[in-house]
Design a protein around this motif. Structure first.
Motif, PDB file in Angstrom:
ATOM      1  N   LEU A 181      92.165 -39.294  -3.099  1.00  0.00           N
ATOM      2  CA  LEU A 181      91.492 -40.666  -2.983  1.00  0.00           C
ATOM      3  C   LEU A 181      92.865 -41.756  -2.616  1.00  0.00           C
ATOM      4  N   SER A 182      92.575 -42.635  -1.930  1.00  0.00           N
ATOM      5  CA  SER A 182      93.337 -43.572  -1.248  1.00  0.00           C
ATOM      6  C   SER A 182      94.010 -44.314  -2.330  1.00  0.00           C
ATOM      7  N   ILE A 183      95.061 -45.310  -2.092  1.00  0.00           N
ATOM      8  CA  ILE A 183      95.704 -45.816  -3.131  1.00  0.00           C
ATOM      9  C   ILE A 183      94.966 -46.788  -4.036  1.00  0.00           C
ATOM     10  N   GLY A 184      94.267 -47.603  -3.134  1.00  0.00           N
ATOM     11  CA  GLY A 184      93.046 -48.468  -3.622  1.00  0.00           C
ATOM     12  C   GLY A 184      92.184 -47.839  -4.331  1.00  0.00           C
ATOM     13  N   GLU A 185      91.417 -46.597  -4.114  1.00  0.00           N
ATOM     14  CA  GLU A 185      90.572 -46.005  -4.803  1.00  0.00           C
ATOM     15  C   GLU A 185      91.139 -45.500  -6.099  1.00  0.00           C
ATOM     16  N   LYS A 186      92.296 -44.795  -6.122  1.00  0.00           N
ATOM     17  CA  LYS A 186      92.914 -44.497  -7.377  1.00  0.00           C
ATOM     18  C   LYS A 186      93.280 -45.926  -8.242  1.00  0.00           C
ATOM     19  N   ILE A 187      93.871 -46.813  -8.013  1.00  0.00           N
ATOM     20  CA  ILE A 187      93.708 -48.024  -8.712  1.00  0.00           C
ATOM     21  C   ILE A 187      92.399 -48.443  -9.226  1.00  0.00           C
ATOM     22  N   GLN A 188      91.321 -48.583  -8.629  1.00  0.00           N
ATOM     23  CA  GLN A 188      90.055 -48.844  -8.852  1.00  0.00           C
ATOM     24  C   GLN A 188      89.499 -47.990 -10.083  1.00  0.00           C
ATOM     25  N   TRP A 245      98.931 -37.067 -13.857  1.00  0.00           N
ATOM     26  CA  TRP A 245      99.230 -36.159 -12.725  1.00  0.00           C
ATOM     27  C   TRP A 245     100.443 -36.836 -11.919  1.00  0.00           C
ATOM     28  N   ARG A 246     100.893 -37.872 -12.433  1.00  0.00           N
ATOM     29  CA  ARG A 246     102.407 -38.420 -11.749  1.00  0.00           C
ATOM     30  C   ARG A 246     102.223 -38.326 -10.527  1.00  0.00           C
ATOM     31  N   LEU A 247     101.281 -39.191  -9.845  1.00  0.00           N
ATOM     32  CA  LEU A 247     101.241 -39.255  -8.426  1.00  0.00           C
ATOM     33  C   LEU A 247     102.551 -39.699  -7.700  1.00  0.00           C
ATOM     34  N   TYR A 248     103.688 -39.200  -8.246  1.00  0.00           N
ATOM     35  CA  TYR A 248     104.959 -39.925  -7.655  1.00  0.00           C
ATOM     36  C   TYR A 248     105.440 -39.484  -6.264  1.00  0.00           C
ATOM     37  N   GLU A 261      93.300 -32.644  -7.784  1.00  0.00           N
ATOM     38  CA  GLU A 261      92.906 -32.658  -6.562  1.00  0.00           C
ATOM     39  C   GLU A 261      92.200 -33.758  -6.031  1.00  0.00           C
ATOM     40  N   VAL A 262      91.106 -34.017  -6.824  1.00  0.00           N
ATOM     41  CA  VAL A 262      90.203 -35.098  -6.560  1.00  0.00           C
ATOM     42  C   VAL A 262      91.181 -36.496  -6.571  1.00  0.00           C
ATOM     43  N   PHE A 263      91.814 -36.683  -7.415  1.00  0.00           N
ATOM     44  CA  PHE A 263      92.900 -37.802  -7.624  1.00  0.00           C
ATOM     45  C   PHE A 263      93.613 -37.939  -6.333  1.00  0.00           C
TER      46      PHE A 263
END
Lengths: 309, 203
Positions: free
Chosen positions: A21-28, A43-46, A16-18
């Motif tokens: 987050l925004s795309i950039g935050e996930k990458i960071q 989590w395969r955020l597909y 749920e936390v992941f």
């Protein structure tokens, strides 16, 4: 406040936390450590289809969702600054400089580094790529495009400046077998003997120097949108194209735009009309299933097809 | 004393890891999907054992549930800025250890609203930060710590199984009263518990 033990959270909470987050935050976050990256990948955020723009001239990768929340990854040549923060990305320990919406990564081999970042993103998201292939970025575009087509990745926009070389021919053969992966294919220039073979077709095609794009090419083209500039097609060809469409040809066609100096208001008529008379005419297929609105101008004709209501 | 009912006046006894018991209203408990799956329809004979969590944690969790009984139906996660003053105080007065215990308990009890707000608070720790800043905010565990975490999760799965078995046992005792419907209830409860247990184990 002591550091927060993120990875000790229950799996569902972490997911749920992941997701929040925004795309950039996930990458960071994914760059923090291999373990964090693995958890995010699990989590395969597909469901989040991200757009990835590969700038192969400046070795920049831009990730966004619907054009918003842009995050930029700059892939630079190795840095010798010993004070720089080190991160482990795809098995390589690399110096980085982090900003809020971008990161600079300094690779020993920037070509391999560029591919590593793409592999990292592909594990996280379902990506749709946009990029330009040209002679001037062939050191990067050859291996990158080759890898992405091998992985059957989808492209939103694929621009190409064709150039004659063995490497280029190899690349063309590879991508022309899988053009169905490309939404919008744009040929931006061409060379003298440019006569490409299409083993498959994209959804939309735009050709800027289309003198080689003859009626034979056009009749074989199943694209929904076709735009050709600097064409050598003339009024007689247009007459043939429209008669073929009326008889049920070009079944997928939604929009056709042709720019040619040979489209003129001369005595050669199109569907029995001269080019001025044809302007704003609505024609329909012989079976009455579709109609098309024609718009003409100097050296130009647009045909917009709509289903018959 | 507990009994099967849907009235908010009904009180249930909760047992913590210390073996202490305390009352929670039925209305508050019903915010826990885990409770609903296990005990709501059949009641519980004796205290409900949530013995994987200490008294302070459980009281904190049910304090939240009691408070939100009268709020409008939950309609998905709220942005942190939309939280009420009471919600903010509730979170702010917890130290990190208590916060993590509450997350774990809320996750196990499947209290959607509380879990969602906890997630939002964690996400807020990461928002707007770059990788270097995130590394400072979070602890990156060692391989040993990850192994320990896995053992804890296995232990929790075993505890969940134990609770499920107790619930099923309780359900069996009520069979004589309303034989056929209760048998169906027991089977339904067992199925729900098995699914819950399996999903927990798979985590």
């Amino acid at each position: 406040m002591p550091p927060f033990p993120l990875l000790r959270l229950p799996r569902l909470v972490l997911g749920e936390v992941f997701k929040s987050l925004s795309i950039g935050e996930k990458i960071q976050l994914s760059f923090c450590s291999k373990k964090v990256s693995t958890q995010i990948n699990n989590w395969r955020l597909y469901s989040q289809k991200v757009r990835v723009y590969l700038d192969m001239y400046s070795h920049k990768i831009e990730v966004s969702q619907n054009g918003e929340d842009k995050f930029k990854i700059f892939n630079r040549c190795d840095s010798t600054d010993p004070d720089m923060q080190q991160l482990q990305i795809e098995g390589c320990t690399v110096p980085v400089i982090c900003f809020t919406n971008e990161i600079e990564i300094f690779w020993k081999n920037h070509q391999e580094g560029f591919l590593s970042v793409i592999r990292h993103l592909l594990k996280m998201f379902k990506c749709k790529f946009s990029t330009t292939i040209s002679y001037y970025n062939s050191d990067l575009s050859q291996p990158t495009i080759s890898m992405l087509f091998d992985l059957q990745q989808e492209f939103k926009i694929l621009n190409i400046h064709p150039y004659g070389s063995e490497d280029y021919n190899f690349l063309w053969n590879k991508i022309s077998r899988s053009f169905e992966l490309v939404d919008d294919f744009r040929i931006l220039s061409c060379f003298d003997d440019f006569r490409p073979v299409f083993n498959s077709w994209p959804q939309k095609i735009t050709i800027h120097s289309s003198y080689w794009f003859t009626l034979d090419y056009l009749f074989a083209c199943p694209c929904t949108n076709i735009t050709i500039f600097n064409s050598l097609l003339n009024n007689k060809d247009l007459d043939e194209i429209l008669r073929k469409w009326k008889a049920g040809g070009f079944p997928n066609l939604e929009y056709l735009e042709i720019h040619s100096d040979l489209i003129t208001n001369n005595e050669t008529t199109i569907l029995g009309m001269n080019i001025r008379e044809l302007d704003r005419k609505v024609i329909q297929t012989d079976d009455g299933s579709k109609k098309a609105t024609i718009d003409t101008g100097i050296g130009r004709i647009d045909i917009a097809v709509t289903p018959f209501e | 004393m507990t009994s099967p009912a849907s009235s908010s006046e009904v009180k249930y006894l909760i047992e913590s890891s210390e073996g202490n018991t305390f009352d929670v209203s039925g209305a508050a408990l019903r915010q826990s999907n885990t409770f609903n799956a296990m005990f709501l329809n059949i009641g519980a004979d004796g205290p409900i054992p949530f013995t994987d969590y200490n008294e302070a944690t459980l009281k904190k969790v049910f304090e939240y549930c009691e408070h939100s009984v009268n709020e409008e139906n939950y309609s998905g996660p709220k942005h942190q800025d939309d939280l009420s003053k009471w919600d903010l105080n509730f979170f702010n007065e917890m130290d990190q250890k208590m916060f993590i215990d509450v997350i774990n308990a809320s996750n196990f009890l499947d209290i959607e609203r509380l879990t969602s707000y906890c997630c939002e608070r964690i996400a807020r720790m990461l928002r707007g930060k770059n990788t270097q800043e995130m590394i400072k905010v979070i602890t990156l565990p060692t391989a040993e710590e990850l192994e320990a975490k896995q053992k804890v999760e296995e232990k929790k799965a075993a505890a969940a199984k134990k609770v499920a078995e107790k619930a099923a046992e309780t359900a069996e005792k009520t069979e004589t009263l309303e034989e056929l419907p209760v048998q169906q209830l027991v089977q339904t409860t067992r199925n729900k518990l098995t699914r819950k247990y399996l999903s927990f184990s798979n985590e």
